[in-house]
Design an enzyme around this catalytic site. Structure first.
Site: not given
Ligand code: BGC
Length: 752
Positions: A301
């Site tokens: 993430d």
């Molecule tokens: C979130 C994810 C997301 C990723 C990309 C993160 O901050 O937890 O769910 O897919 O960002 O945008």
């Protein structure tokens, strides 16, 4: 004749399997060949994912600085880009130009490996202007209709590919244990079985039969694992989950999605029992890759490798964080704002601290996904191939999904449906904005621009005005979401005097992730005050909840005549809501979580027996507050008609450990209106060596019934349904009596 058909059928199944197998080995061969040509730098580049905005020209937001893009793709060989350009939500034409620039740059590299673009399309192509926006996932769960959910994912895939993007960061398979969590609404709620079924529907819808088709996208399960289970309820704070429970609940959802073919997974930013998931070889390599046999891409993430150093503090340097994460089994790093991951990993391999075999495993997975997506052939979208983007047909599906998700929780004295001839007051902080209907991840990360991007869509107020005419609707906001304002409340109270009924729209601001953290689960006091003031008028109040998580309403719920939960129903949600309020649509949603009544009573529906007072425990001198009394229980959902259940039958009352049990029940629409009903089958293991749950959902099916119509609904339970995870982390069943329950009918059977 029959034999010929059977033969043909068998032949066609075999040829499908054969061609799939053949395609797989063809792709594997291509992957090996390409991998053998790659330098270490090119390989590590493939594992590097960068956010699109760092390549932008600051003077021209949304447009590339060609030198920066060249540096990323040519010098760092990056394999993937994510996120939305500034200022948010490009049109499909702008996306096409953006992706064209990326592809052209990749085509100038030595091996011309395409860049994989990923996006948070989580309720439709939610980062594309003009796309069809569906209810958020919690609403999808409330439909209990997997066909509808799958169709929505197909549309989302179509519109994402129309945006030239082949990879979505969805579905969300989080399993929230605290309803205050700011991402509760991104999940399918509190039940693992319901979540698994919905997960499969989304993966099937996104990926279709051929993920490489121009109408399919690769899915990304997230956030593996235990992310939604923080005990504070605040985002990205620690979880404590015994592995027994992780296996019994959370892991089953991933297992189902992996079996459905999910191509990738994003790792949780959280920690479980003191180990950040990004650092856990046990969770990523041993369980996910080895035990579950997951062959897809494991992506981190946002910034989570860096956070192993700066937040979690399990790595003394950023470089060491890279080593820990890659050795735990990470294949791609969402770095995403600089190139330290690339430089550090190249150095780690050169110095022998990360073996080349680990790099080859990661890169092979990434290349395989690129071949499967047909990225080497497929260039950007030809917009002529997507005539249905944002079309009436797609909008109608989003409307249907919203209509089946909206959940009627209370309807005293059949106050609903309303009569179209009466004058009503529409009030409340959420009554007149698209932001609250869509929530986060809509056009922008926090969803703060829905009123601009979805200006042509209807807010709740507008949908009421369209339905019964502006002259019949009185409106004032009545309250702000946060700031108390006595004068505004008084205005609402005064206006209400001229209305026969009040529609009170309460809820939450748009949010996701940490900005959505709350310290108080109650509905904000500015809104509670409005509800209490209006209730003094003794006029019927219809409370419309427009919220991502169940904000407590026990301070005033008894004064509300009807309560409707619309969750975050998306762009078509207000129309669906108003059609339900006037009875043009019969509600059929069911609550996918227990709606708590008190902040210290957050029991789930599948509670243990010790979570409520048992017979003989209460004595006369002590008043106990130990009770199971949610405001509304999981599965609650009223209709304007009545359904009668009868003739619950099982084909065996005793079974052996290999038997299946066939269950049937008759359901009759005993009211006057056609309606849809989700039939829920629960099972209880009456005694077990691990304390049994009160009941657990094992099957569900949604049917439509005309008045007086009866349908027989059949389910088959198998041995896995009787099992639980024991202390040795094994799925086992134990002899004894089980009780099966559908509506208020029950049947016992014995496992011998
Ligand atoms: C979130 C994810 C997301 C990723 C990309 C993160 O901050 O937890 O769910 O897919 O960002 O945008």
């Amino acid at each position: 004749m029959k034999n010929t058909i059977l033969l043909l059928f068998t032949f066609s199944i075999c040829s499908v399997t054969w061609s799939q197998g053949n395609k797989k080995s063809e792709i594997d061969a291509k992957v090996s060949e390409l991998l053998s040509k790659m330098t270490l730098e090119e390989k590590v580049g493939q594992m590097t994912q960068i956010t699109v905005t760092i390549f932008e020209d600051p003077k021209k937001p949304g447009y590339f600085d060609p030198a920066k893009l060249k540096q990323g793709i040519q010098d760092y060989h990056i394999g993937s880009i994510l996120n939305v350009p500034n200022p948010g939500a490009p049109t499909i034409q702008r996306w096409q130009e953006t992706l064209t620039a990326i592809i052209n740059e990749a085509n100038k590299t030595r091996l011309k490996i395409p860049v994989l673009y990923g996006i948070d399309a989580i309720h439709g192509a939610s980062y594309t202007a003009g796309a069809t926006l569906f209810p958020q996932q919690i609403g999808l769960a409330a439909t209990f209709n997997t066909d509808l959910v799958k169709r929505g994912a197909e549309i989302s895939a179509y519109e994402t590919r129309a945006s030239s993007i082949p990879w979505v960061f969805s579905p969300d398979l989080d399993f929230p244990r605290n309803p205050a969590w700011s991402r509760m609404w991104e999940s399918f709620g509190e039940d693992a079985y319901l979540s698994s079924k919905m997960a499969v529907a989304l993966v099937d819808g996104f990926e279709g039969k051929n993920v490489g088709s121009k109408y399919s996208v690769a899915s990304c399960m997230k956030h593996y694992i235990g992310y939604g289970s923080t005990y504070t309820g605040k985002d990205r704070t620690p979880s404590i989950i015994p592995e027994r429970l992780l296996r019994q609940y959370d892991l089953t959802i991933y297992e189902a999605a992996i079996k459905a073919g999910a191509k990738s997974v994003m790792v949780s930013s959280g920690e479980i029992n003191g180990t950040p998931v990004h650092a856990s070889k046990h969770l990523i390599t041993d369980i996910l890759k080895n035990e579950l046999g997951f062959t897809g891409v494991v992506v981190t993430d946002w910034k989570d490798i860096i956070y192993l150093h700066t937040r979690h503090k399990v790595a003394e340097t950023k470089r060491d964080a890279v080593r820990i994460a890659i050795m735990a089994g990470i294949d791609m790093s969402m770095v995403p704002e600089e190139f330290s991951f690339y430089t550090d990993l190249v150095d780690l391999v050169q110095k022998g601290e990360v073996p080349m075999s680990r790099i080859d495993d990661a890169v092979a997975r990434i290349l395989r996904m690129k071949f499967e997506l047909d990225l080497f052939q497929n260039t950007v979208a030809n917009l002529k191939d997507y005539p249905k983007f944002g079309s009436a047909e797609h909008i109608q599906e989003a409307y249907k999904t919203a209509a089946e998700s909206i959940t009627l929780l209370k309807n005293n004295n059949a106050v609903l449906p309303l009569n179209k001839n009466e004058k009503i007051l529409v009030t409340g902080a959420t009554a007149n904005s698209m932001k609250y209907l869509n929530g986060g991840w809509s056009y922008t990360w926090q969803g703060d621009k829905s009123d601009t991007y979805a200006a042509d869509k209807f807010t709740i107020l507008e949908a009421f005005q369209n339905k019964i005419g502006k002259e019949n609707i009185l409106y004032t906001p009545g309250a702000d979401l946060e700031i108390e304002n006595e004068a505004e409340i008084q205005k609402a109270v005064d206006l209400a005097k001229n209305a026969s009924k009040i529609v009170l729209c309460l809820g939450e601001k748009n949010y996701t992730e940490t900005p959505g953290d709350i310290s108080n689960l109650f509905m904000s006091s500015s809104q509670i005050k409005l509800a209490l003031a209006l209730s003094k008028l003794n006029k019927p109040i219809i409370l419309v909840l427009n919220e991502g998580r169940p904000r407590l309403i026990s301070d005033f719920e008894d004064k509300m005549n009807a309560v409707i939960q619309c969750y975050l129903p998306g762009n078509e949600g207000a129309r669906a809501l108003v059609d339900i309020i006037y009875g043009d649509v019969n509600p059929s949603g069911r609550l996918p979580y227990n709606y708590p009544r008190y902040p210290n009573s957050l029991e789930k529906y599948n509670r243990k027996y010790t979570e409520s007072i048992s017979e003989g425990e209460q004595n006369d001198d002590a008043k106990y507050e130990k009770s199971y009394l949610p405001q509304y229980e999981f599965g609650t959902g009223l209709s304007y008609t009545t359904f009668t259940y009868s003739n619950l039958k099982i084909d065996k009352s005793e079974i052996n450990s290999n038997d299946e049990i066939n269950v049937s029940v008759e359901v009759t629409n005993s009211g006057k209106k056609a309606g849809k009903e989700s039939i829920l089958l629960y099972l209880s293991d009456n005694f077990a060596s691990i304390t049994p749950e009160f009941k657990t959902l094992k099957r569900f099916e949604k049917i439509s019934l005309e008045p007086n119509e009866t349908k027989t609904v059949k389910f088959t339970l198998n041995q896995k349904d009787l099992q639980f995870v024991n202390e040795d982390l094994k799925w086992i069943s134990e002899k004894g009596t089980f009780t099966l329950q559908i509506s208020n009918l029950k049947k016992d059977f014995v496992l011998k």
